[in-house]
Motif scaffolding. Structure first.
Motif, short mmCIF file in Angstrom:
data_model
loop_
_atom_site.label_atom_id
_atom_site.label_comp_id
_atom_site.label_asym_id
_atom_site.label_seq_id
_atom_site.Cartn_x
_atom_site.Cartn_y
_atom_site.Cartn_z
N TYR A 77 33.99 36.71 51.39
CA TYR A 77 33.49 35.43 51.00
C TYR A 77 32.66 34.77 52.27
O TYR A 77 33.00 34.92 53.30
CB TYR A 77 34.81 34.47 50.94
N HIS A 80 37.42 33.98 43.22
CA HIS A 80 36.89 33.24 44.39
C HIS A 80 37.07 31.73 44.36
O HIS A 80 36.22 30.76 43.92
CB HIS A 80 35.39 33.63 44.50
N CYS A 105 34.88 29.22 45.79
CA CYS A 105 33.48 28.71 45.06
C CYS A 105 33.95 28.13 43.71
O CYS A 105 33.06 27.30 43.39
CB CYS A 105 32.72 30.01 44.83
N GLU A 106 34.97 28.31 43.22
CA GLU A 106 35.27 27.71 41.87
C GLU A 106 35.44 26.17 41.91
O GLU A 106 34.93 25.41 41.36
CB GLU A 106 36.52 28.29 41.29
N LYS A 138 29.57 34.24 43.74
CA LYS A 138 30.77 34.56 43.03
C LYS A 138 30.03 35.56 41.67
O LYS A 138 30.79 36.44 41.30
CB LYS A 138 31.56 33.54 42.56
#
Ligand SMILES: NC(=O)c1ccc[n+]([C@@H]2O[C@H](COP(=O)([O-])OP(=O)(O)OC[C@H]3O[C@@H](n4cnc5c(N)ncnc54)[C@H](O)[C@@H]3O)[C@@H](O)[C@H]2O)c1
Ligand SMILES: [Fe+2]
Length: 382
Positions: A9, A216, A219-220, A262
């Motif tokens: 990440y 992820h 990022c979500e 992502k």
């Protein structure tokens, strides 16, 4: 969500976000002992009042910017070579990208090319070219003037071959800007069509990133919040722009580019061939395809669409309601609902389907997409 292996990440660079932040550029350059920057922009932006103000502000501090603006709206390799010549010929010490995604992508590709002189497409990420990005790169600063691609926080540049128009991706963590000045005041005068098209690109990034396969959660979370910000502000930014709507769109577009580490999906793969074949604006191509692509993705991912529907504050928390919302949004910001309205003809569909299948975005789509799916989607959207 299952974490079946170790994932990487990444989070971006320093961001100075806020009305007036672009005014900090001169002091930042002086602090870093930089006085000879190459400014990469496009011919249109180079004529705008705010651009001239930025360059005048630098002059007053004895910083002599060389301006390079000879670029295409879907940037070409030759643009990058010319920009690098401008860097070399006038002995520059930094690169500042000021503009929309096109200008920022050319700026980033020049950053790469300054100390990497093999054929530009040797560094194409899709053939593993990122491993050749080994040398130092110039100090790189970005100032976005559209709220769409989020390229200001990206580490890749999309550049097309002059002959084939096939888009290649240049990628390396070294291509990340050292600092971003994200100033919503620079977007105040964006024409409504560009606001709409670029804003839908940002929405597409966030929706596709949220749905993309990779686990992820960081990022979500970013993508869902950005979807909410866009639903609060895009229509206003297009039809009655004010600073609040412009600010929300600018931060949401930047969030989209953070989130799409992502992955993207089927909509970008439908959109990219329209730009390479018909020179369609990237955001417009995404906008028209987005409702159809989301409809395609809905089966099996109802729980994710419920979350998107919640972010959009829809009464019904279903994928159908999300698709309907997207058609209404396009209508309210004056974007056509069909590909035929943006120059696509039935005879284009076979070649478009081949190009979409070869595209880099869809392998991260939550559902596999085959050539027949692309054909059906283009026919549906036609
Ligand atoms: N690097 C990435 O991750 C990434 C992601 C998506 C798209 N892209 C690329 O970005 C490009 C599209 O970028 P875009 O959507 O920002 O469009 P753009 O850069 O082509 O800009 C659109 C138009 O808006 C004008 N403009 C820009 N700022 C303005 C302002 N403040 N006021 C008035 N006019 C202004 C430009 O001159 C141009 O005519 C494509 O080339 C696409 O391939 C890159
Ligand atoms: Fe995009």
């Amino acid at each position: 969500m299952t974490f079946d292996k170790t994932y990487q990440y990444n989070f971006p660079t320093t961001i100075r976000f806020g009305a007036g932040s672009s005014g900090e550029l001169g002091d930042y350059l002086l602090k870093n002992n930089l006085r000879q920057p190459l400014v990469v922009t496009d011919a249109n932006v180079s004529q705008l009042v705010f651009f001239k103000k930025i360059i005048d502000g630098l002059k007053k501090k004895n910083i002599h910017a060389e301006i390079f603006s000879d670029i295409h709206k879907n940037p070409l390799k030759s643009d990058v070579y010319k920009g690098t010549d401008a860097y070399d010929l006038s002995g520059r010490d930094a690169i500042i990208g000021i503009g929309g995604g096109a200008a920022l992508d050319v700026a980033r590709a020049v950053v790469l090319r300054v100390n990497h002189r093999e054929d530009l497409f040797k560094y194409d990420d899709l053939i593993g070219g990122d491993v050749y990005v080994t040398n130092e790169v110039p100090h790189f600063i970005t100032i976005p003037t559209t709220a769409g691609t989020g390229s200001e926080v990206g580490r890749s540049a999309i550049i097309a071959d002059d002959e084939t128009h096939q888009k290649k991706i240049l990628f390396s963590p070294k291509l990340l800007a050292k600092i971003v000045f994200a100033d919503p005041l620079l977007t105040m005068e964006l024409p409504s069509f560009i606001t709409a098209a670029t804003g839908m690109d940002a929405l597409t990034h966030n929706m596709e990133a949220y749905l993309a396969k990779m686990p992820h959660p960081l990022c979500e979370g970013i993508a869902v919040e950005a979807i909410s910000l866009i639903s609060q502000s895009l229509e206003k930014a297009v039809n009655q722009p004010d600073l609040e709507a412009r600010s929300k769109m600018l931060i949401a577009s930047l969030m989209g580019a953070v989130a799409f580490q992502k992955g993207l999906g089927v909509v970008h793969s439908l959109a990219h061939p329209l730009s390479s074949l018909l020179d369609t604006h990237h955001g417009l191509a995404n906008a028209v395809n987005l409702p159809y692509g989301m409809e395609f993705n809905s089966e099996g991912f109802e729980y994710k669409f419920r979350r998107i529907a919640r972010a959009l504050e829809l009464k019904e928390e279903t994928s159908q309601a999300v698709t309907q919302y997207l058609f209404h949004l396009n209508t309210s910001i004056h974007i056509p609902l069909h590909l035929r309205d943006i120059g696509v003809k039935p005879e284009h569909i076979e070649i478009l389907s081949d190009l979409a299948l070869a595209d880099f975005a869809h392998p991260n789509n939550p559902k596999p997409v085959n050539r027949e799916d692309f054909r059906n989607l283009y026919h549906k959207a036609l």
